[in-house]
Design an enzyme around this catalytic site. Structure first.
Site, PDB file in Angstrom:
ATOM      1  N   GLU A   1       0.835  -1.202   0.000  1.00  0.00           N
ATOM      2  CA  GLU A   1       0.000   0.000   0.000  1.00  0.00           C
ATOM      3  C   GLU A   1       0.873   1.258   0.000  1.00  0.00           C
ATOM      4  O   GLU A   1       0.594   2.234  -0.700  1.00  0.00           O
ATOM      5  CB  GLU A   1      -0.915  -0.003   1.230  1.00  0.00           C
ATOM      6  CG  GLU A   1      -1.919  -1.132   1.270  1.00  0.00           C
ATOM      7  CD  GLU A   1      -3.182  -0.826   0.492  1.00  0.00           C
ATOM      8  OE1 GLU A   1      -3.129  -0.070  -0.490  1.00  0.00           O
ATOM      9  OE2 GLU A   1      -4.244  -1.356   0.885  1.00  0.00           O
TER      10      GLU A   1
ATOM     11  N   GLU B   1      -3.453 -10.581   3.086  1.00  0.00           N
ATOM     12  CA  GLU B   1      -4.443 -10.139   4.074  1.00  0.00           C
ATOM     13  C   GLU B   1      -5.555 -11.156   4.341  1.00  0.00           C
ATOM     14  O   GLU B   1      -5.854 -11.450   5.508  1.00  0.00           O
ATOM     15  CB  GLU B   1      -5.042  -8.785   3.649  1.00  0.00           C
ATOM     16  CG  GLU B   1      -4.135  -7.599   3.916  1.00  0.00           C
ATOM     17  CD  GLU B   1      -3.128  -7.333   2.815  1.00  0.00           C
ATOM     18  OE1 GLU B   1      -2.536  -6.239   2.796  1.00  0.00           O
ATOM     19  OE2 GLU B   1      -2.914  -8.234   1.959  1.00  0.00           O
TER      20      GLU B   1
END
Length: 260
Positions: A114, A134
């Site tokens: 990210e 994730e």
């Protein structure tokens, strides 16, 4: 050094280096690091002398993802606050008016992706790896930026499996724009940064604005955004000097002034 000492800001002329400085934890992203990233990019926004930003990391790893250890013993309200802090950090990077280069030297996981994808593009070493695990960890993340960079199906496959992707594949699918040997990484990024610094500052900032704003709309609206930027450039910059520089560099000819 920042308040929490986990992100370092170094300024050399028109270049700012932002360095993730938690190598003992493989630069895992925790709340203090989020706060430091926000503070650093706010400081960059307030400095009118800067023209380019390079975001890198200390140690062999770029970022091991979110620091899951800090969530032990926390309640749902704290976890939500912590996630919002990370999104603010990514947004602050992404909203930087200057070109931001991510220099990825080693493993990158989850939140590290990210951070890197919030930059304008990624230059990586062949020693870098990329993983977005994730769902495997029982959480949700990287569902928005990743698909916008590499496409929907590829993003889903990486998220669903949590597999490690090597640098060559990341380059092939467009996550990484330039790939280089580990010992040449810093020099490669330095060369790119120097090219950016040498360009007219306002034209570079407006180009970034037009690309980013245009990506969020249709072609007609994007053309209107570019025309508005051209109007601003003509009124606020020495555009004639740019034409003169172009003429001196290539002889005013598309072939660089070379004779056939």
């Amino acid at each position: 050094m920042t308040k929490n000492g986990l992100v370092r800001l170094e300024i050399d002329g028109a270049r700012a280096d932002v360095v993730l400085a938690r190598p003992e934890a493989r630069n895992a992203l925790n709340l203090p690091m989020c706060e430091d990233l926000i503070a650093v990019f706010e400081a960059i926004a307030a400095n009118d002398d800067l023209r380019v930003v390079v975001l890198s990391a200390e140690g062999p790893s770029f970022c091991a993802g979110a620091d899951m250890k800090e969530r032990k013993g926390r309640d749902e309200a704290w976890v939500k606050m912590r996630r919002r802090a990370s999104f603010r950090a990514y947004e602050t990077i992404g909203q930087c008016a200057l070109p931001v280069i991510a220099q990825v030297q080693g493993p990158l996981v989850g939140s590290g992706g990210e951070i890197a994808m919030s930059c304008d593009f990624i230059v990586a070493s062949t020693a870098a790896t990329f993983r977005f695990p994730e769902p495997q960890w029982g959480t949700v993340g990287a569902t928005q930026r990743l698909q916008r960079v590499i496409g929907l199906a590829r993003a889903k496959e990486l998220l669903y499996t949590g597999r490690v992707m090597d640098a060559q594949e990341a380059h092939r699918i467009g996550l990484v724009t330039q790939l280089t040997d580990p010992e040449e990484l810093s020099g490669q990024v330095d060369g790119i940064a120097e090219q950016i610094v040498a360009a007219p500052s306002l034209a570079m900032k407006l180009t970034k604005h037009c690309v980013d704003a245009g990506a969020r709309t249709d072609l007609a609206a994007g053309i209107a955004i570019e025309l508005a930027a051209i109007d601003r450039l003509l009124s606020q910059s020495d555009w004639r000097a740019g034409i003169e520089r172009f003429g001196n560099q290539v002889g005013g000819r598309p072939d660089g002034g070379k004779k056939s």
